[in-house]
Design an enzyme around this catalytic site. Structure first.
Site, PDB file in Angstrom:
ATOM      1  N   ARG A 103       0.981  -1.293  -0.096  1.00 23.90           N
ATOM      2  CA  ARG A 103      -0.100  -0.074   0.000  1.00 23.90           C
ATOM      3  C   ARG A 103       0.915   1.089  -0.029  1.00 23.90           C
ATOM      4  O   ARG A 103       1.641   1.467   0.887  1.00 23.90           O
ATOM      5  CB  ARG A 103      -0.998   0.018   1.283  1.00 23.90           C
ATOM      6  CG  ARG A 103      -1.910   1.287   1.229  1.00 23.90           C
ATOM      7  CD  ARG A 103      -2.719   1.155   2.504  1.00 23.90           C
ATOM      8  NE  ARG A 103      -3.503   2.322   2.741  1.00 23.90           N
ATOM      9  CZ  ARG A 103      -4.548   2.695   2.372  1.00 23.90           C
ATOM     10  NH1 ARG A 103      -5.288   1.638   1.552  1.00 23.90           N
ATOM     11  NH2 ARG A 103      -5.372   3.743   2.376  1.00 23.90           N
ATOM     12  N   HIS A 130      -6.699   1.430  -7.136  1.00 22.41           N
ATOM     13  CA  HIS A 130      -7.091   0.745  -6.004  1.00 22.41           C
ATOM     14  C   HIS A 130      -7.954  -0.563  -6.366  1.00 22.41           C
ATOM     15  O   HIS A 130      -9.289  -0.620  -5.957  1.00 22.41           O
ATOM     16  CB  HIS A 130      -7.917   1.707  -5.184  1.00 22.41           C
ATOM     17  CG  HIS A 130      -7.920   1.301  -3.559  1.00 22.41           C
ATOM     18  ND1 HIS A 130      -7.624   0.301  -3.092  1.00 22.41           N
ATOM     19  CD2 HIS A 130      -8.490   2.184  -2.662  1.00 22.41           C
ATOM     20  CE1 HIS A 130      -7.809   0.134  -1.786  1.00 22.41           C
ATOM     21  NE2 HIS A 130      -8.107   1.429  -1.605  1.00 22.41           N
ATOM     22  N   GLN A 133     -10.203  -2.465  -3.630  1.00 21.63           N
ATOM     23  CA  GLN A 133     -11.286  -1.721  -3.156  1.00 21.63           C
ATOM     24  C   GLN A 133     -12.310  -1.785  -4.295  1.00 21.63           C
ATOM     25  O   GLN A 133     -13.747  -2.166  -4.039  1.00 21.63           O
ATOM     26  CB  GLN A 133     -11.056  -0.266  -2.735  1.00 21.63           C
ATOM     27  CG  GLN A 133     -12.062   0.667  -2.645  1.00 21.63           C
ATOM     28  CD  GLN A 133     -12.780   0.316  -1.060  1.00 21.63           C
ATOM     29  OE1 GLN A 133     -12.069   0.368  -0.212  1.00 21.63           O
ATOM     30  NE2 GLN A 133     -14.183  -0.013  -1.059  1.00 21.63           N
ATOM     31  N   ASP A 222     -16.066   9.484  -2.255  1.00 21.70           N
ATOM     32  CA  ASP A 222     -14.873   9.282  -1.640  1.00 21.70           C
ATOM     33  C   ASP A 222     -14.415  10.532  -0.974  1.00 21.70           C
ATOM     34  O   ASP A 222     -14.981  11.634  -1.143  1.00 21.70           O
ATOM     35  CB  ASP A 222     -13.755   8.930  -2.348  1.00 21.70           C
ATOM     36  CG  ASP A 222     -12.605   8.385  -1.939  1.00 21.70           C
ATOM     37  OD1 ASP A 222     -12.565   8.358  -0.771  1.00 21.70           O
ATOM     38  OD2 ASP A 222     -11.407   7.816  -2.433  1.00 21.70           O
ATOM     39  N   CYS A 262     -15.859   4.304   0.044  1.00 21.84           N
ATOM     40  CA  CYS A 262     -14.567   3.308   0.493  1.00 21.84           C
ATOM     41  C   CYS A 262     -13.931   3.530   1.990  1.00 21.84           C
ATOM     42  O   CYS A 262     -13.268   2.752   2.210  1.00 21.84           O
ATOM     43  CB  CYS A 262     -13.675   3.656  -0.646  1.00 21.84           C
ATOM     44  SG  CYS A 262     -13.035   5.346  -0.824  1.00 21.84           S
ATOM     45  N   ARG A 290     -14.334  -6.204   1.989  1.00 25.21           N
ATOM     46  CA  ARG A 290     -12.852  -6.183   1.774  1.00 25.21           C
ATOM     47  C   ARG A 290     -12.036  -7.537   2.158  1.00 25.21           C
ATOM     48  O   ARG A 290     -11.445  -8.054   1.435  1.00 25.21           O
ATOM     49  CB  ARG A 290     -12.211  -4.707   2.669  1.00 25.21           C
ATOM     50  CG  ARG A 290     -12.460  -3.443   1.841  1.00 25.21           C
ATOM     51  CD  ARG A 290     -11.761  -3.180   0.427  1.00 25.21           C
ATOM     52  NE  ARG A 290     -10.366  -3.395   0.438  1.00 25.21           N
ATOM     53  CZ  ARG A 290      -9.393  -2.150   0.970  1.00 25.21           C
ATOM     54  NH1 ARG A 290     -10.080  -1.122   1.131  1.00 25.21           N
ATOM     55  NH2 ARG A 290      -8.267  -2.613   1.168  1.00 25.21           N
TER      56      ARG A 290
END
Length: 305
Positions: A103, A130, A133, A222, A262, A290
């Site tokens: 990440r 991403h 996600q 987001d 998210c 997730r």
């Protein structure tokens, strides 16, 4: 599929198989059954950007599958690619673990690790992509609506890494997405063209959030200020006025619309507390998924069974 770096690098069939495996494993684990296919295997989890959901979901997923995880902080590596070359780090880790999750900021960090690693590399977030996600989001949509083909996302806000990954996912899996952003914050034209080349008409970029949600099945938002953009906070909050997902926006949409985020959500900015808690919200189901998607991804990449 050796690595998982972006949705755009996967075939439609690979994505569909991951979705089905995610849903199957979720049902299995909800019935308290376990598939210990990663017993004796280890995952290195490299973090340049901290995250509650990413660390917990990958760590729990590895435990569920019988494996172990090693949390690697930025200071443990002296900055990725700074203290020692990225290609050296990739080969060293490959001798210690059976998979690498990263990440990070630059997408090139993830692709560079994958180029030199002899074990699977998973992109858990870069500034460009991403994919974990987005796939958990699509899994959530499939669970809720019983299908994905023909669904429409209305993405309200910054045309960022999540918007890009969703755009590629929609193109590969037969959905549509309209991204409503203020001027200067649109998804880049190159990504829109690449998605629409896969399936024409998949992605529409607009500046009108109310119009975008009118025929949407899912409203997605987001944070307006991502990690590393803190100095732009005041400007971004001003620029995104009118793009908050609130109850007035929901009233402009169909009654069946569902709201996604998210996380982390900054309530009162990109989304209101009332929307987060309303019956249209599937934000926390989305967050849970997730774990279920990443469990399937780890099994697919790291298990021989």
């Amino acid at each position: 599929m050796k690595h998982f770096l972006s949705i755009n690098s996967c075939s439609s069939q690979e994505l569909l198989e991951l979705l089905e495996l995610s849903i199957d494993l979720k049902k299995l684990y909800k019935s308290n059954k376990r598939v210990l296919c990663l017993a004796g295997k280890s995952l290195a989890m490299i973090f340049e950007k901290p995250s509650l959901r990413t660390r917990m979901s990958f760590q729990v997923a590895m435990t569920n599958l019988g494996g172990a995880s090693v949390y690697v902080k930025p200071e443990d590596v002296g900055g990725i690619g700074k203290r020692e070359p990225l290609k050296d780090m990739a080969r060293i880790l490959s001798g210690y673990v059976d998979g690498i999750m990263v990440r990070t900021f630059a997408h090139e960090t993830a692709t560079g690790l994958a180029e030199y690693a002899s074990v699977p590399v998973i992109n858990a977030l870069t500034d460009w992509s991403h994919p974990c996600q987005a796939m958990a989001d699509i899994m959530t949509a499939k669970e809720h609506f019983g299908k994905i083909e023909g669904l429409k996302f209305a993405f309200i806000g910054d045309g960022n890494n999540v918007a890009r990954s969703l755009a590629f996912g929609c193109a590969k899996l037969g959905m549509r997405i309209e991204i409503a952003s203020p001027a200067g914050y649109e998804l880049d034209k190159g990504s829109i063209e690449r998605a629409n080349a896969i399936k024409p008409g998949t992605v529409v970029q607009s500046s009108d959030p109310i119009q975008a949600v009118k025929d949407a099945d899912l409203i997605y938002t987001d944070t307006w200020v991502s990690m590393g953009q803190e100095e732009e906070k005041a400007k971004r909050i001003n620029d995104f006025q009118g793009f908050q997902v609130n109850m007035d926006m929901l009233k402009a949409a169909a009654s069946h619309v569902r709201v996604m985020h998210c996380l982390p959500a900054y309530r009162g900015y990109e989304i209101t507390d009332e929307v987060c808690e309303c019956e249209n919200s599937i934000i926390f189901l989305e967050a849970e998924n997730r774990l279920h998607f990443q469990r399937a991804l780890l099994k697919k990449l790291m298990s021989s069974n």
